[in-house]
Design an enzyme around this catalytic site. Structure first.
Site, PDB file in Angstrom:
ATOM      1  N   PHE A   1      -7.241  -3.247   6.310  1.00 33.79           N
ATOM      2  CA  PHE A   1      -6.807  -3.145   4.920  1.00 33.79           C
ATOM      3  C   PHE A   1      -5.999  -4.382   4.541  1.00 33.79           C
ATOM      4  O   PHE A   1      -5.383  -4.464   3.546  1.00 33.79           O
ATOM      5  CB  PHE A   1      -5.997  -1.881   4.685  1.00 33.79           C
ATOM      6  CG  PHE A   1      -6.735  -0.634   5.111  1.00 33.79           C
ATOM      7  CD1 PHE A   1      -8.090  -0.501   4.834  1.00 33.79           C
ATOM      8  CD2 PHE A   1      -6.107   0.372   5.801  1.00 33.79           C
ATOM      9  CE1 PHE A   1      -8.784   0.640   5.237  1.00 33.79           C
ATOM     10  CE2 PHE A   1      -6.791   1.514   6.204  1.00 33.79           C
ATOM     11  CZ  PHE A   1      -8.130   1.642   5.921  1.00 33.79           C
TER      12      PHE A   1
ATOM     13  N   TRP B   1      -6.285   0.444  -2.887  1.00 22.98           N
ATOM     14  CA  TRP B   1      -5.581  -0.546  -2.064  1.00 22.98           C
ATOM     15  C   TRP B   1      -6.121  -0.513  -0.629  1.00 22.98           C
ATOM     16  O   TRP B   1      -6.240  -1.549   0.033  1.00 22.98           O
ATOM     17  CB  TRP B   1      -4.072  -0.239  -2.054  1.00 22.98           C
ATOM     18  CG  TRP B   1      -3.280  -1.159  -1.176  1.00 22.98           C
ATOM     19  CD1 TRP B   1      -2.715  -2.351  -1.517  1.00 22.98           C
ATOM     20  CD2 TRP B   1      -2.959  -0.969   0.213  1.00 22.98           C
ATOM     21  NE1 TRP B   1      -2.071  -2.915  -0.448  1.00 22.98           N
ATOM     22  CE2 TRP B   1      -2.211  -2.084   0.632  1.00 22.98           C
ATOM     23  CE3 TRP B   1      -3.229   0.040   1.142  1.00 22.98           C
ATOM     24  CZ2 TRP B   1      -1.727  -2.230   1.929  1.00 22.98           C
ATOM     25  CZ3 TRP B   1      -2.755  -0.107   2.440  1.00 22.98           C
ATOM     26  CH2 TRP B   1      -2.014  -1.226   2.820  1.00 22.98           C
ATOM     27  N   HIS B   2      -6.477   0.703  -0.171  1.00 22.62           N
ATOM     28  CA  HIS B   2      -6.920   0.842   1.215  1.00 22.62           C
ATOM     29  C   HIS B   2      -8.265   0.174   1.475  1.00 22.62           C
ATOM     30  O   HIS B   2      -8.537  -0.240   2.594  1.00 22.62           O
ATOM     31  CB  HIS B   2      -6.996   2.318   1.618  1.00 22.62           C
ATOM     32  CG  HIS B   2      -5.648   2.883   1.926  1.00 22.62           C
ATOM     33  ND1 HIS B   2      -4.819   3.378   0.952  1.00 22.62           N
ATOM     34  CD2 HIS B   2      -4.969   2.994   3.095  1.00 22.62           C
ATOM     35  CE1 HIS B   2      -3.698   3.785   1.509  1.00 22.62           C
ATOM     36  NE2 HIS B   2      -3.752   3.564   2.806  1.00 22.62           N
ATOM     37  N   GLY B   3      -9.087   0.105   0.455  1.00 24.13           N
ATOM     38  CA  GLY B   3     -10.364  -0.551   0.701  1.00 24.13           C
ATOM     39  C   GLY B   3     -11.309  -0.404  -0.456  1.00 24.13           C
ATOM     40  O   GLY B   3     -11.155   0.484  -1.299  1.00 24.13           O
TER      41      GLY B   3
END
Lengths: 483, 318
Positions: A483, A325-327
């Site tokens: 993000f 999800w963060h990247g």
């Protein structure tokens, strides 16, 4: 428009005055005003992506209503998957497409095949991960019949786009925010003052601690091959404080700003670096995201109810997804995996809910055991952040390799002014003392309002402002905006 | 509601006054007490950036003080010139470096780019006029606040330590021992004189501030000369020679220009294409000292005098 920018310092008072003076006592006007302000705020980043935000809002609004209007499970399922697939599809295209294309090409070349990846030159729309998750939680809650669809389009759009949380959270839930949007809001002096106090504290964390630490962390991470192991440890610690103060500072400002408009947002941080184990850390770090994954992923997967292997599988899935999800980078995935490995023993042995209360509650100092637990947890967190911060896996591994070398036993050396470096370290120590003293509150200086002597309060506020002015680092974009 | 607004406004006013006093009081004290004294007997001073900083070894030149500083554009030199001339009345002659890269738009970045502004601005902020401050705010408002903060911090530090001496920070001869390295020079890019297909942009701000320096020196009744230190023939900025000559002859035609660009030096006299190393600086400074002693600065046709001496030097050294 950053919260810590001059343009925002002009924008906020204008919206505040219009909200309480012009639109006062009329909920419709108030909500409409905040929606317009939120769209303007978002358009300041890149007006083209405003259409994406509006499209996503319209999609979830209509699919929500459609799901509510029918009892036919197949139709409900259709509308639900339509919304989820389009939302996740957008996220996939904008955030992950290039990553998958490049990874596929890499994997193919490892197998001896030459594949030229067709990459897209796309800019990541700011806040897409956050507002997509807002929308998803709303649609899932309707599908699960936890809530009913919101029929007022303005109110729903306001829920998705409220400017303090639009670009970096907290990730709100319809069950928490929509009732507040529907309820008449009157000005509360104490709440507004508390909001300002939290904004000030958030600003201090961002402008002083995060931005100062970022200069050293960037310098060390950028030239990691030239520094000793001890300096690299220092760099990782600087990044640890940078990311906490950057993100929690943003969250504090978001919560404080929302409170100025009579709205309470979900708490996002609860002094995570005073955690005694990793499970506690994850209950205190980015709470709105952790609880989102818990409620919409971990529990539907079976949570911790099944056997040991099911628990292990679910923990691994949730942390891998959280990392992703963060990247779109393997470093985030490894960071997630590492946290899963840290937390697994406590999940397997059912000790993950041992530390539910804040450490040393009601006491001024922790016990030696608690202190050692905190230090160990902090060390694990710092270690994992190296992957989060590194440019790629090779960089992270070489960084760690240098840490586990003889040079770790040397004195850290940085080519910067000793005065500047010492003052940053002192500021971090002062910050930790204030956080420790205020750890039982919503945010570190929340109880300052209970000080009877106004002069003490004012002296503290003015000292904080002076410290912000004197020690602010170079203005940096908030890390979580990417993000 | 009105109570909240009143108190918030009052709070902001008090905070603003507090900040203003923290900024302006130390600034005022530092500007009044600052010391820019140079060693007695220095009748000639030189200002400029890293080229003269590395070329003029002032320990080898009589009555001479090199006050050049690396990466110093004229904007900051102007602030230094004002203080140095006002506090050192024995100075008679001011030399100001004027070389090819000082007309390039890169000088804008040296003036208000964060990297340079954050180191130069705190040093000279106390002596700047409103127009100088406005210029920085106009071009880089975002980083200006941070530089103001660094400046206040440094001023407070000066106040606490009672150290108002700027002599150590205002520049001087910089000795470089290394020899020129082809690999590092390749990265900087040698001059593309042959093609000449690039038209470098000009920094008008830097040129305007050179004009201000000259005007200030003349107002103080000092003799001003523009100087070009020796540069390697492959120096990348030589590609703007045409523009350089045009600006010099149109904007600064009244000012004597002492061009040492053709001073004969070997490859191993350079640290890189732009800077002399210690060996080169020693050769050049000794020669320059004899030139000054022979009346270069009094001569009517200075450049002819230089060219003649260079020819003699070449003949002598060969």
């Amino acid at each position: 428009m950053l919260f810590n920018s001059f343009s925002f310092a002009v924008f906020l008072p204008i919206v505040f005055i219009l909200y309480w003076f012009v639109a006062n006592k009329n909920l419709k006007y108030q909500n409409f005003l905040l929606l317009c302000a939120s769209y303007y705020f978002y358009a300041c980043w890149d007006w083209r992506f405003l259409f994406l935000l509006i499209f996503s809002t319209v999609l979830d609004y209509f699919t929500g209503i459609k799901m509510c209007e029918t009892e036919n499970p197949r139709k409900r399922k259709f509308w639900f998957w339509l919304s989820v697939s389009i939302n996740v599809g957008f996220l996939g295209i904008f955030k992950y497409y290039n990553f998958f294309a490049a990874s596929f090409a890499d994997a193919a070349s490892n197998l001896g095949m030459h594949v030229s990846p067709w990459t897209l030159k796309v800019i990541l729309p700011v806040g897409i991960s956050f507002y997509t998750f807002h929308g998803l939680s709303y649609v899932i809650d309707i599908y699960k019949k936890r809530i009913k669809a919101e029929r007022n389009f303005i109110d729903y759009s306001f829920f998705v786009s409220f400017f303090p949380l639009l670009v970096a959270g907290p990730i709100e839930r319809a069950t928490h925010l929509l009732p507040q949007i529907k309820k008449e809001r009157t000005f509360d002096y104490l709440k507004a003052v508390d909001g300002l106090r939290q904004i000030l504290w958030g600003f201090f964390k961002k402008a002083v601690i995060a931005d100062q630490c970022s200069e050293y962390a960037n310098m060390i991470f950028a030239n990691s091959s030239t520094y000793s192991g001890s300096t690299l440890i220092l760099g990782a610690i600087f990044f640890t404080f940078q990311i906490y103060c950057d993100f929690s500072g943003y969250s504090d400002m978001a919560l404080g700003i929302a409170r100025l408009f009579g709205i309470e947002l979900l708490r996002n941080f609860a002094f995570p670096y005073f955690s005694r184990d990793i499970a506690e850390f994850w209950r205190r770090w980015h709470i709105s995201l952790s609880s989102w994954f818990r409620d919409y992923l971990y529990i539907p997967l079976g949570g911790s109810k099944g056997g040991t292997w099911m628990k292990v599988r679910n923990v691994l899935i949730i942390f891998l997804v959280s990392g992703f999800w963060h990247g779109a980078n393997w470093t985030f995935i490894v960071w997630g995996l590492l946290n899963a490995l840290f937390i697994l023993p406590s999940v397997i042995f059912n000790t993950n809910r041992n530390n539910l209360e804040i450490v040393a509650k009601g006491k001024s100092l922790p016990s030696i055991k608690e202190f050692l637990q905190m230090v160990l947890t902090f060390a694990l967190v710092v270690f994992a952040w190296i992957f989060f911060r590194a440019n790629n896996l090779k960089h992270a591994l070489s960084y760690i390799d240098r840490i586990f070398s003889r040079s770790t036993f040397s004195i850290p050396r940085l080519d910067v002014s000793k005065f500047e470096l010492t003052s940053t370290i002192l500021l971090i120590i002062v910050f930790l003392i204030i956080e420790w003293n205020g750890r039982e509150n919503q945010y570190a200086i929340a109880t300052l309002g209970r000080f009877k002597r106004k002069s003490y309060r004012m002296a503290f506020y003015f000292s904080l402002i002076l410290t912000i002015y004197l020690f602010m680092g170079r203005e940096q974009q908030f890390i979580y905006f990417q993000f | 509601m009105s109570r909240f607004l009143k108190r918030t406004v009052l709070f902001i006013i008090v905070a603003a006054c507090l900040l203003a006093s923290v900024i302006f009081v130390p600034n005022y004290i530092v500007s009044k007490k600052s010391k820019f004294n140079i060693q007695p007997g220095s009748k000639i001073v030189l200002f400029g950036h890293s080229h003269p900083e590395c070329a003029f070894n002032d320990s080898l030149i009589a009555n001479f003080k090199n006050l050049s500083h690396s990466a110093e554009p004229y904007f900051y030199t102007y602030q230094k010139v004002k203080k140095v001339l006002s506090q050192n009345p024995e100075i008679e002659i001011v030399l100001v470096e004027f070389s090819n890269n000082q007309i390039d738009e890169k000088m804008n970045d040296w003036t208000w780019g964060y990297k340079y502004m954050s180191s130069m601005f705190p040093l000279y902020s106390s002596f700047m006029d409103k127009s100088d401050i406005d210029l920085l705010i106009k071009h880089n408002p975002k980083d200006f606040m941070n530089c103001m903060s660094i400046s206040t911090r440094k001023n407070l530090f000066r106040l606490v330590t009672r150290n108002y001496n700027f002599s150590d920070a205002m520049g001087g001869y910089l000795r470089i021992d290394k020899l020129r390295n082809n690999t590092s020079d390749a990265a900087n890019g040698p001059a593309d004189k042959a093609t000449g297909n690039t038209t470098p942009a000009i920094s008008t701000v830097n040129i305007d501030y050179l004009q201000k320096i000259i005007s200030y020196c003349e107002a103080q009744h000092k003799r001003v000369f523009l100087v070009r230190s020796p540069q390697h023939k492959n120096y990348e900025f030589l590609k703007n020679e045409k523009d350089f000559v045009r600006i010099r002859t149109t904007r600064f035609s009244r000012i004597d220009f002492l061009d040492f660009n053709n001073f004969p030096l070997n490859d191993d006299d350079f640290a890189d294409y732009a800077h002399l190393n210690y060996q080169g600086a020693t050769k050049f400074s000794k020669w320059f000292n004899t030139m000054v002693g022979s009346g270069l600065l009094m001569n009517k046709n200075k450049q002819a005098f230089i060219d003649q001496s260079v020819s003699n030097y070449k003949a002598g050294s060969m």
